[in-house]
Design a protein around this motif. Structure first.
Motif, short mmCIF file in Angstrom:
data_model
loop_
_atom_site.label_atom_id
_atom_site.label_comp_id
_atom_site.label_asym_id
_atom_site.label_seq_id
_atom_site.Cartn_x
_atom_site.Cartn_y
_atom_site.Cartn_z
N ASN A 5 -16.16 -2.57 -82.50
CA ASN A 5 -15.22 -3.09 -81.50
C ASN A 5 -15.70 -4.38 -80.85
O ASN A 5 -15.09 -4.86 -79.90
N SER A 6 -16.80 -4.93 -81.34
CA SER A 6 -17.33 -6.13 -80.71
C SER A 6 -16.46 -7.34 -81.03
O SER A 6 -15.70 -7.35 -81.99
N SER A 7 -16.60 -8.35 -80.20
CA SER A 7 -15.95 -9.63 -80.48
C SER A 7 -17.02 -10.70 -80.51
O SER A 7 -18.10 -10.53 -79.98
N GLU A 9 -17.74 -15.05 -80.29
CA GLU A 9 -17.25 -16.38 -79.93
C GLU A 9 -17.67 -17.35 -81.04
O GLU A 9 -18.85 -17.41 -81.40
N LEU A 35 -18.48 -7.83 -86.90
CA LEU A 35 -17.12 -7.44 -86.52
C LEU A 35 -16.64 -6.21 -87.29
O LEU A 35 -15.60 -5.65 -86.98
N VAL A 43 -8.34 -10.33 -88.92
CA VAL A 43 -8.97 -10.51 -87.61
C VAL A 43 -7.94 -11.10 -86.65
O VAL A 43 -7.00 -11.77 -87.06
N SER A 46 -8.35 -15.33 -80.69
CA SER A 46 -7.71 -15.51 -79.39
C SER A 46 -8.28 -16.69 -78.62
O SER A 46 -9.47 -17.01 -78.74
N SER A 51 -2.91 -15.59 -79.22
CA SER A 51 -3.71 -15.05 -80.33
C SER A 51 -2.94 -15.16 -81.64
O SER A 51 -1.71 -15.23 -81.65
N THR A 88 -12.28 -16.55 -79.50
CA THR A 88 -12.80 -15.19 -79.60
C THR A 88 -12.22 -14.53 -80.84
O THR A 88 -11.01 -14.60 -81.07
N VAL A 89 -13.09 -13.91 -81.62
CA VAL A 89 -12.65 -13.29 -82.87
C VAL A 89 -13.02 -11.82 -82.83
O VAL A 89 -14.12 -11.44 -82.45
N GLU A 90 -12.07 -10.97 -83.21
CA GLU A 90 -12.32 -9.53 -83.29
C GLU A 90 -11.51 -8.95 -84.44
O GLU A 90 -10.58 -9.57 -84.94
N LYS A 91 -11.89 -7.74 -84.82
CA LYS A 91 -11.15 -7.06 -85.88
C LYS A 91 -9.75 -6.75 -85.38
O LYS A 91 -9.58 -6.28 -84.26
#
Length: 93
Positions: A5-7, A9, A35, A43, A46, A51, A88-91
């Motif tokens: 669940n991490s994001s 930069e 990720l 992904v 944002s 986003s 910011t990038v996340e799954k």
């Protein structure tokens, strides 16, 4: 895993020319592992309240470890960012 669940930069960089218009972003392997994503996964990228969702592809080896995300002008415009900005990038869920 616990990191899923991490994001992260990342700094926006130009897409490789052949990627333009394909709704893909390129990140390095280390970032993808953090990720919990693999090539072909989605992904969410944002900036502020904007986003976009894009498909992950790998960076070239000489781009590894630079803390960058490569994306084309369409995706940058959708996010309201320019080259050099941080996103910011996340799954994607």
């Amino acid at each position: 895993g616990p990191m899923a669940n991490s994001s992260v930069e990342l700094r926006v960089s130009e897409a490789y020319p052949r990627d333009v218009g394909r709704k893909i972003v390129r990140i390095d392997r280390q970032t993808a592992a953090r990720l919990g994503v693999e090539v072909g996964d989605f992904v969410k990228v944002s900036k502020g309240d904007r986003s976009v969702v894009a498909v992950v592809w790998p960076l070239r080896p000489d781009d590894e470890g630079r803390g960058i995300i490569r994306m084309d002008g369409y995706l940058r415009a959708a996010l309201g960012v320019t080259v050099g900005d941080t996103v910011t990038v996340e799954k994607a869920e």
